[in-house]
Design an enzyme around this catalytic site. Structure first.
Site, PDB file in Angstrom:
ATOM      1  CD  GLU A 100      -2.579  -8.907   1.546  1.00  0.00           C
ATOM      2  OE1 GLU A 100      -3.813  -9.107   1.591  1.00  0.00           O
ATOM      3  OE2 GLU A 100      -2.018  -7.976   2.139  1.00  0.00           O
ATOM      4  CB  ALA A 142      -0.922  -0.003   1.211  1.00  0.00           C
ATOM      5  CD  GLU A 163       0.516  -6.517   4.999  1.00  0.00           C
ATOM      6  OE1 GLU A 163       0.030  -6.486   3.866  1.00  0.00           O
ATOM      7  OE2 GLU A 163       1.217  -7.464   5.425  1.00  0.00           O
ATOM      8  N   GLY A 221       0.710  -5.890   0.472  1.00  0.00           N
ATOM      9  CA  GLY A 221      -0.325  -6.051  -0.553  1.00  0.00           C
ATOM     10  C   GLY A 221       0.223  -6.494  -1.886  1.00  0.00           C
TER      11      GLY A 221
END
Length: 403
Positions: free
Chosen positions: A273, A225, A293, A270
């Site tokens: 992911e 992010a 994270e 992310g």
């Protein structure tokens, strides 16, 4: 991001306006009042000499022909089978006629065979004509004048972006794709939107057999992010963004065709992911990965320790780990090899196999077998299944059409 860092580049005929018509007031207002305050706006029109035989135009049978058929312009030749003096009604009628009879496409095929020794590009543009110009003189020509402007994002909007269209080269140019080098491909609101737009195209384009997800920024796949943007968000905006990001991951996972993630650089948070949402993952051995994270006092929002490509392969996180090469695209090249193995197979069969696997992994064995049976039932009535059987019997390569 400042206005000066974003450029929206528009084709004119067929995109901003109807062919040879003035822009409509509502669109003009949108550009000047909504878009212009937040970004720079550019207009890209076709380059306005190549001598060739006019007899080809004379051989074409059309309901109407009016006026000039060949125009010599600066850097290009414009060929119009119906003639440029036609009315707008004639233009609309020819466009529909051409969709059925492929007049322009057939003319281009003849020219390509006749001028094999000349480096020319042929591209269909507008409603009634096509262009002929030296290779490299397509609409990407304008981008060389933008290299020093410092744009971090260049978005192009055109109506002829398919292969053979005069917007195809610039639409697929790497400089048009969002490249957030300074942000290491961090997932911002805008990048998530652009990825969703690309998935929109992939989901409706039946000619796409495989999607390959890679980064064009050297040395990074995705850093997760955009934390700078995240720090400026309200709690509600954070929640909205996380929902949008999770939706993006689900869309990648649920895309009907296989998705291959090529990791030639770090995939963190992310970014990892997003790679995990792909059906297959190829990583360079020196690629760093991890769901980091918790170091920021949060948890993975769309779906630790850092590990490399070899460790990821041992853990089953990636399917292949390849030694990096001098051009830093080893994972991408391996992904292309795999994609080339998938493409020749029956498109419907591949889609149904993916659906059966994805659904079957989420349920017990009996339910999974029921999913498999349902997917197989959708393959039985297809033309491709019959083509596969016929090709096997006749000892030839099948020609699948995705039906």
């Amino acid at each position: 991001m400042s206005k000066k860092k974003i450029l929206c580049l528009f084709d004119v005929d067929g995109t901003l306006t109807k062919p040879r018509q003035a822009i409509e007031p509502k669109l003009d207002a949108f550009l000047t009042e909504v878009l212009k305050p937040v970004c720079s706006i550019g207009l890209k029109m076709g380059l306005s000499n190549i001598n060739m035989d006019k007899r080809l135009v004379g051989k074409i049978t059309l309901p109407k022909k009016r006026g000039t058929f060949i125009e010599f312009r600066s850097g290009m030749l414009n060929i119009c089978p119906i003639g440029r003096s036609c009315t707008q009604i004639d233009r609309d009628a020819f466009e529909q006629y051409d969709k059925i009879h492929n007049i322009r496409r057939n003319m281009i095929e003849v020219l390509e065979k006749e001028f094999t020794d000349v480096d020319l590009t042929y591209s269909i543009g507008g409603q009634i004509s096509f262009d002929v110009y030296p290779n490299g003189w397509d609409k990407t020509y304008c981008l060389r004048h933008l290299d020093q402007e410092g744009f971090e994002e260049i978005h192009f909007f055109g109506d002829k972006t398919d292969p053979g269209g005069n917007d195809h080269e610039i639409y697929n140019d790497s400089r048009i794709l969002i490249k957030r080098a300074k942000q290491r491909n961090a997932l911002s609101f805008n990048l998530v939107k652009e990825l969703n737009d690309a998935l929109d195209n992939a989901s409706i384009n039946n000619s796409i057999r495989v999607v390959l997800l890679r980064s064009l920024v050297p040395g990074i796949f995705c850093a997760g992010a955009d934390l700078k943007q995240r720090a400026e968000m309200t709690p509600q905006q954070v929640s909205t963004f996380v929902i949008a990001l999770r939706g993006l991951m689900n869309r990648i996972h649920n895309l009907s065709v296989p998705v291959i993630g090529a990791l030639d650089g770090p995939a963190l948070g992310g970014g990892l992911e997003m790679a995990l949402a792909c059906d297959l993952r190829i990583a360079s051995t020196n690629c760093k990965m991890g769901l980091v994270e918790t170091k920021l006092a949060i948890i993975p929002g769309a779906g630790a320790r850092i590990f490399n490509g070899n460790e990821a392969k041992e853990m089953g996180i990636v399917n292949h780990a390849v030694d990096q090469n001098e051009t830093s695209d080893a994972a991408y090249l391996k992904s292309l090899d795999i994609a080339r193995e998938i493409v020749p197979n029956g498109p419907v069969g591949v889609k149904m196999a993916k659906a059966a696997i994805n659904q079957g992994l989420e349920v017990d064995l009996a339910t999974g077998l029921s999913f498999e049976e349902a997917c197989y039932a959708r393959v039985i009535p297809t033309k491709d299944r019959l083509e596969g059987l016929a090709a096997f019997k006749e000892k030839r390569l099948p020609k699948y059409i995705g039906e």
